[in-house]
Motif scaffolding. Sequence first.
Motif, PDB file in Angstrom:
ATOM      1  N   GLN A 134       0.832  -1.207   0.000  1.00  0.00           N
ATOM      2  CA  GLN A 134       0.000   0.000   0.000  1.00  0.00           C
ATOM      3  C   GLN A 134       0.865   1.255   0.000  1.00  0.00           C
ATOM      4  O   GLN A 134       0.547   2.245  -0.671  1.00  0.00           O
ATOM      5  N   LEU A 137       2.181   2.119  -3.458  1.00  0.00           N
ATOM      6  CA  LEU A 137       1.224   2.896  -4.249  1.00  0.00           C
ATOM      7  C   LEU A 137       1.199   4.346  -3.788  1.00  0.00           C
ATOM      8  O   LEU A 137       1.127   5.270  -4.607  1.00  0.00           O
ATOM      9  N   ASP A 141       1.841   7.698  -5.998  1.00  0.00           N
ATOM     10  CA  ASP A 141       0.676   8.581  -6.131  1.00  0.00           C
ATOM     11  C   ASP A 141       0.853   9.920  -5.433  1.00  0.00           C
ATOM     12  O   ASP A 141       0.354  10.952  -5.902  1.00  0.00           O
ATOM     13  N   ARG A 157      -0.235   1.002 -11.508  1.00  0.00           N
ATOM     14  CA  ARG A 157      -0.631   1.225 -10.108  1.00  0.00           C
ATOM     15  C   ARG A 157      -1.366   0.009  -9.549  1.00  0.00           C
ATOM     16  O   ARG A 157      -1.142  -0.408  -8.413  1.00  0.00           O
ATOM     17  N   VAL A 161      -0.011  -2.371  -6.255  1.00  0.00           N
ATOM     18  CA  VAL A 161      -0.743  -2.564  -5.000  1.00  0.00           C
ATOM     19  C   VAL A 161      -1.238  -3.996  -4.834  1.00  0.00           C
ATOM     20  O   VAL A 161      -1.546  -4.428  -3.719  1.00  0.00           O
TER      21      VAL A 161
END
Length: 334
Positions: A134, A137, A141, A157, A161
């Motif tokens: 997590q 990502l 991001d 992406r 994840v």
Amino acid sequence: MTPREHREQVEASLLGPRACQAKDSRGRQRPEEECSIRTCFQRDIDRIVYSKSFRRLKHKTQVFLQPEGDHYRTRMTHTLEVNRIARTIARALSLNEDLTEAVALGHDLGHTPFGHAGERLLNSIMPGGFAHYQQSLRVVDRLEKEGEGLNLTWEVRNGIVCHTKGRQAATLEGQVVRLADQIAYINHDIEDALRGGIIYPMDIPLAISKILGFTHGERINALVEDVITASRDQDAICQSPEVGEAMAALREFMFESVYTNPLAKGEEGKAQEMLRRLFEHYQKNPDELPPDFQEIRLEEGVDRAVCDYIAGMTDPFAIEQFTKLFIPMAWTVK
């Protein structure tokens, strides 16, 4: 026709019907003008490789904390090995190698210092928990490029994840990386454990070696060939029952003999206590966080900012910060 358009045309004729073609990508969170030279997935590879978080992987623990010797794996070399295994599988299955490579190179960007020991510590003290997949990502991001993120494609992406736990990636390329990650870490951890005298060749159960092979190369080759053979004409990337069970047994052997071995993991408690004290210090003194994390502090709270800061540290930097904050410095009379 631009080089990108030519490459997309080549993909249409070269890739199999199950592959994810760059021209069919779901796109980015923030729309951008297409590059005239690179496909969207090639562009994502470059964004990951040139990122700060990718460079920091070379100083992050894979399994052994600060081993003496030049040949033990780091999080960087692990990532490169995952990439090579994943691309080999993707090419054999006529999948998109560029998408596969982007996911492979980005899958561990959110990993903590001191490997899974650091991850377990942050998971225990961070409200809501912590998981490196997590965080990977979140890195692409939110954290990269001074808070702008890398603005990667949806497929990359999603693969990042979904690379370890929970739901499978939506693309076969992402699923390839998930298995390649397991193939890579189990086998290179065996090699490092052998080099460190944690285990010996005869310790590996004979029943496993008869199926997967007796050397590093034999095991990698057997596992890769099996994934390719078992996944042809399937809707998912998979293994044959026999080889899948052998790899699961090998993983169990590694947990019993290496991943919980006091000789190999004896320093993890010290590393975790160091990260715990760093976390508590910055919780109490958030003004000491670097400027990049002050905006996160305001928008998402102190705990989130502190967690992002510590998760991004390399092993040497975490030790350096701990030393500055908690170890008395020598006093010199002038």
